[in-house]
Design a protein around this motif. Structure first.
Motif, short mmCIF file in Angstrom:
data_model
loop_
_atom_site.label_atom_id
_atom_site.label_comp_id
_atom_site.label_asym_id
_atom_site.label_seq_id
_atom_site.Cartn_x
_atom_site.Cartn_y
_atom_site.Cartn_z
N ASP A 196 4.33 -18.94 -7.97
CA ASP A 196 3.69 -18.93 -6.65
C ASP A 196 2.55 -17.91 -6.65
O ASP A 196 2.78 -16.69 -6.70
N TYR A 197 1.31 -18.38 -6.61
CA TYR A 197 0.13 -17.51 -6.66
C TYR A 197 0.20 -16.41 -5.62
O TYR A 197 -0.23 -15.27 -5.86
N ARG A 198 0.74 -16.70 -4.44
CA ARG A 198 0.80 -15.71 -3.37
C ARG A 198 1.65 -14.49 -3.76
O ARG A 198 1.36 -13.37 -3.36
N ASN A 199 2.68 -14.71 -4.55
CA ASN A 199 3.57 -13.60 -4.92
C ASN A 199 2.87 -12.52 -5.72
O ASN A 199 3.29 -11.36 -5.72
N ILE A 200 1.80 -12.89 -6.43
CA ILE A 200 1.07 -11.90 -7.21
C ILE A 200 0.51 -10.81 -6.31
O ILE A 200 0.38 -9.66 -6.71
N PHE A 201 0.21 -11.16 -5.07
CA PHE A 201 -0.43 -10.24 -4.13
C PHE A 201 0.49 -9.85 -2.98
O PHE A 201 0.04 -9.30 -1.99
N HIS A 202 1.77 -10.12 -3.15
CA HIS A 202 2.77 -9.75 -2.15
C HIS A 202 3.34 -8.39 -2.54
O HIS A 202 3.76 -8.19 -3.68
N ALA A 203 3.36 -7.46 -1.58
CA ALA A 203 3.69 -6.07 -1.90
C ALA A 203 5.05 -5.92 -2.57
O ALA A 203 5.21 -5.07 -3.46
N GLU A 204 6.03 -6.71 -2.18
CA GLU A 204 7.35 -6.60 -2.77
C GLU A 204 7.57 -7.60 -3.90
O GLU A 204 8.07 -7.24 -4.97
N ASN A 205 7.19 -8.86 -3.68
CA ASN A 205 7.50 -9.90 -4.66
C ASN A 205 6.80 -9.69 -6.00
O ASN A 205 7.31 -10.11 -7.05
N THR A 206 5.62 -9.08 -5.97
CA THR A 206 4.89 -8.87 -7.22
C THR A 206 5.66 -7.99 -8.19
O THR A 206 5.47 -8.08 -9.41
N ASN A 207 6.57 -7.16 -7.68
CA ASN A 207 7.35 -6.29 -8.56
C ASN A 207 8.33 -7.08 -9.43
O ASN A 207 8.85 -6.55 -10.42
N PHE A 208 8.60 -8.32 -9.06
CA PHE A 208 9.54 -9.15 -9.81
C PHE A 208 8.83 -10.22 -10.63
O PHE A 208 9.48 -11.06 -11.25
N SER A 209 7.51 -10.20 -10.62
CA SER A 209 6.72 -11.21 -11.31
C SER A 209 6.47 -10.81 -12.76
O SER A 209 6.36 -9.63 -13.09
N LEU A 210 6.37 -11.81 -13.64
CA LEU A 210 6.04 -11.58 -15.04
C LEU A 210 4.53 -11.66 -15.29
O LEU A 210 4.10 -11.44 -16.42
N GLU A 211 3.74 -11.96 -14.28
CA GLU A 211 2.30 -12.13 -14.49
C GLU A 211 1.54 -10.81 -14.62
O GLU A 211 0.64 -10.69 -15.45
N PRO A 212 1.83 -9.78 -13.82
CA PRO A 212 1.05 -8.54 -13.94
C PRO A 212 1.20 -7.92 -15.33
O PRO A 212 2.29 -7.88 -15.90
N ILE A 213 0.08 -7.44 -15.85
CA ILE A 213 0.08 -6.75 -17.14
C ILE A 213 -0.20 -5.26 -16.94
O ILE A 213 0.43 -4.42 -17.58
N PHE A 214 -1.12 -4.94 -16.05
CA PHE A 214 -1.40 -3.54 -15.72
C PHE A 214 -1.85 -3.49 -14.27
O PHE A 214 -2.72 -4.27 -13.86
N VAL A 215 -1.24 -2.60 -13.49
CA VAL A 215 -1.49 -2.55 -12.05
C VAL A 215 -1.67 -1.12 -11.58
O VAL A 215 -1.28 -0.16 -12.25
N ILE A 216 -2.28 -0.98 -10.40
CA ILE A 216 -2.21 0.25 -9.62
C ILE A 216 -1.11 0.05 -8.60
O ILE A 216 -1.10 -0.94 -7.87
N ASP A 217 -0.18 0.98 -8.53
CA ASP A 217 0.98 0.86 -7.65
C ASP A 217 0.87 1.87 -6.51
O ASP A 217 1.07 3.07 -6.72
N PHE A 218 0.55 1.38 -5.31
CA PHE A 218 0.55 2.25 -4.14
C PHE A 218 1.98 2.33 -3.59
O PHE A 218 2.77 1.41 -3.74
N VAL A 219 2.29 3.45 -2.93
CA VAL A 219 3.70 3.71 -2.62
C VAL A 219 3.97 3.93 -1.13
O VAL A 219 4.96 4.53 -0.76
N ALA A 220 3.10 3.44 -0.26
CA ALA A 220 3.36 3.44 1.18
C ALA A 220 3.64 4.84 1.71
O ALA A 220 4.69 5.10 2.29
#
Length: 515
Positions: free
Chosen positions: A255-279
C-alpha cells in the motif's frame, strides 16, 4: 534514532560558522589523542553527526525549501512568505540568501549544517583511530556509519555547489581554514570510496532504518553512478540490491500510502534510509516543518491549526496526473475540512484564509504527521519518517540505467512492478486500469515515472540538474508556466552560490558563475 534528537543540543553547541571553522571546538578543544576516548565517547560523537538530519536547517526546512521550490513540481502558494524562499522559486537567488548561510543564525542554514555532518563524521573517524589502538576489531561498523554520513553530506554539497572544499579526518584546523575548492571529480571519488567502505562494513539490514545498512550504502552508490552518467556501474549496483532483496529484507510496500504513514511505515520493508522524527517539541531546531509548509491555513483535516500554504504544486501538476492512479490520491489534498466540519474544495481554499493558494496541496507530509496531540502544532511536532532512499527508487535507478544500456525489457519489468502497486491502491477493491503497464520504456519514460513515484520527496531538482532539463521544464510548456516567468539561466542556476562570508574568511575560495 530517537536519541539523536536529544543530542542535537550538543551539536548546536558547536561552532556553526561554516567550512572554514569546521575543525574548531569539534567536541572539545583537545584532539582525540589528548583526552580520554572510549566506546561511549565515539558512539556519542557519531550520534551527534546523524542528529543533524533532523535539524530544521536540513530537509524539513532549510534545504527542503530550495529542493522543493527549484523543482518544476512545487511553487510558492502564499505570496506573503519570506523573500528568501521566493528567490529559489523564481531563480533570483542572491549570494547572501540566508537559507544557504545566515551569519546571524548559521545553525538554521544548510551550508554549515551539511558541513556539521562532515565534521561529526571526521571527529568520529579520528576517535575510532584511537579506539582501535585500545580495542582492536570493534571500530569498523562505527567507521562505516561515519563514512556513510560524510558521503551523504558531500553528495548533497557537490550537487548543490559544484567544486567545494573537501575536508576529511586528516585535515588540520589550519588547513581547513584555507582549504580551496576541490574539483567535482575528486569529491565524487571520495564519496564513492566512503560508500564502498560503508557497504563493506555495515550490517545487511537494520530494524531501525534511520541507521544505514549495506543496502543504503549500495543504493546511494547506484544513485551516485547514475548522477555521473556511469550507467553500467549504476545498473550493476542497483541490480545487486534487487538480487539481494531477501538478504537486505527489502520489498515494495503493498500500500503506497503506508510509506508515508507515521506509524505504518515503521513496519514496511520498503524504506532503506529515513529521517525519523519523534513527535516532541523539545526545541525548534529539530521540528518537522514540511507538514506546515505544505498544509494550509484554516483546514482541520488532520489537525486544527492547519499549515502555511507555502509549498504548493502548480495546477498543471495535478491536472496532468491521471485520475485512477492511487499515488495521486496519496500525494494531494484537493479538498479539506474547515474547523466547522464543512468540506471545502481547493478552488475555495482562500475562503479559509486569503494567504492560501486555490490549488491542490501536498498531503504526503500533512497526512503522515501522526495522531499524537503533539502533532497538532501545524504538524511540526510529528512522528514522520522522511524517505531518503526506498526500494522503489532502487528499481527506478535500475530501470533508467537499463534503458540507457538498451535493456528495455528489464526497464519495463521494474517500472511495471511500481505501476502494479499503484493500480492496486490499498488492496481492498478492484485494481484500477491506471497507470497501465509500459512496453519499450525509454529514458524519458523512466524520468517521468520518477517524477510521479517520488513526487515531493526532494528528488526532482536533482534529476533536473543531472539531466540538464532546466530550459525544457521551466519553459513555456512547463508545469509552472501558468504562474509566470521563471528566471532560469542554465549558465548560473544549476548551482547555488558559495556563501560570501566563506569567501571573505577563506582567500582560496571563489564564487560560482553568475553570482
Amino acid at each position: 534514532m530517537n536519541m539523536y534528537k536529544y543530542l542535537l543540543a550538543l551539536v548546536l553547541g558547536l561552532s556553526m560558522v561554516g567550512c572554514s571553522d569546521l575543525e574548531e571546538n569539534a567536541l572539545s578543544e583537545l584532539e582525540p589523542d589528548e583526552r580520554v576516548v572510549d566506546l561511549q565517547t565515539v558512539q556519542t560523537t557519531i550520534a551527534g553527526a546523524y542528529a543533524n538530519l533532523t535539524a530544521r536547517a536540513f530537509l524539513s526546512r532549510g534545504l527542503g525549501l530550495p529542493l522543493m521550490l527549484r523543482s518544476d513540481m512545487v511553487a510558492i502558494g502564499n505570496p506573503t512568505t519570506a523573500a528568501e524562499r521566493i528567490e529559489h522559486d523564481q531563480f533570483t537567488v542572491s549570494a547572501t540568501n540566508p537559507l544557504i548561510l545566515n551569519p546571524s543564525n548559521p545553525e538554521r542554514s544548510f551550508w554549515p549544517r551539511l558541513y556539521q555532518m562532515v565534521r561529526g563524521a571526521n571527529e568520529t573517524l579520528r576517535e575510532v583511530a584511537v579506539l582501535e589502538e585500545q580495542s582492536p576489531g570493534v571500530s569498523e561498523e562505527i567507521a562505516g556509519r561515519a563514512r556513510f554520513i560524510r558521503a551523504y553530506a558531500y553528495y548533497h554539497l557537490v550537487r548543490l555547489f559544484g567544486d567545494i572544499p573537501y575536508l576529511d579526518e586528516k585535515i588540520s584546523t589550519a588547513e581547513a581554514s584555507v582549504a580551496p575548492r576541490t574539483p567535482v571529480e575528486t569529491v565524487y571519488e571520495n564519496i564513492i570510496a566512503d560508500f564502498e567502505y560503508a557497504k563493506e562494513w555495515l550490517p545487511d539490514s537494520r530494524a531501525n532504518r534511520a541507521l544505514p545498512g549495506k543496502a543504503a550504502a549500495s543504493a546511494f552508490l547506484a544513485s551516485v553512478y547514475l548522477t555521473r552518467g556511469e550507467y553500467q556501474l549504476a545498473y550493476n549496483e542497483a541490480t545487486d540490491i534487487i538480487n539481494k532483496a531477501g538478504t537486505y529484507n527489502l520489498a515494495l510496500e503493498p500500500d503506497y500510502r503506508n510509506i508515508f504513514h507515521a506509524e505504518n511505515t515503521n513496519f514496511s520493508l520498503e524504506p532503506i534510509f529515513v529521517i525519523d522524527f519523534v513527535a516532541t517539541n523539545i526545541d525548534d531546531e529539530s521540528r518537522d516543518y514540511l507538514a506546515a509548509f505544505t498544509g494550509f491555513y484554516g483546514q482541520a483535516t488532520y489537525y486544527p491549526s492547519g499549515g502555511w500554504s507555502v509549498l504548493v504544486p502548480a495546477q498543471k501538476v495535478y491536472d496532468t496526473w491521471e485520475d485512477g492512479d492511487y499515488r495521486k490520491d496519496v500525494c494531494f489534498d484537493d479538498e479539506a475540512l474547515d474547523n466547522s466540519g464543512n468540506l471545502i474544495p481547493f478552488t475555495a481554499f482562500s475562503s479559509l484564509d486569503g494567504r492560501n493558494a486555490n490549488r491542490p496541496h501536498i498531503s504526503k507530509y500533512t497526512a503522515m504527521a501522526g495522531s499524537l496531540p503533539q502533532a497538532n502544532t501545524s504538524g511540526r511536532d510529528s512522528e514522520s519518517n522522511y524517505q531518503l532512499m526506498r526500494y522503489a527508487e532502487v528499481l527506478l535507478i535500475a530501470a533508467e540505467a537499463a534503458a540507457e544500456l538498451g535493456n528495455t525489457a528489464e526497464a519495463d519489468q521494474w517500472i511495471n512492478m511500481i505501476r502494479e502497486r499503484a493500480r492496486n491502491g490499498d488492496g481492498t477493491g478492484a485494481p484500477s486500469a491506471v497507470p497501465a503497464n509500459i512496453s519499450g520504456a525509454t529514458v524519458d519514460d523512466v524520468l517521468e515515472e520518477r517524477r510521479l513515484e517520488l513526487a515531493f520527496e526532494h528528488k526532482r531538482w536533482y534529476d533536473i540538474v543531472r539531466r540538464k532539463m532546466g530550459n525544457e521544464v521551466f519553459g513555456p510548456n512547463g508545469f509552472e508556466a501558468e504562474l509566470g516567468t521563471r528566471n532560469f539561466d542554465p549558465s548560473r542556476d544549476y548551482l547555488l552560490p558559495i556563501p560570501p562570508l566563506e569567501i571573505t574568511n577563506n582567500p582560496n575560495l571563489t564564487q560560482n558563475s553568475g553570482y
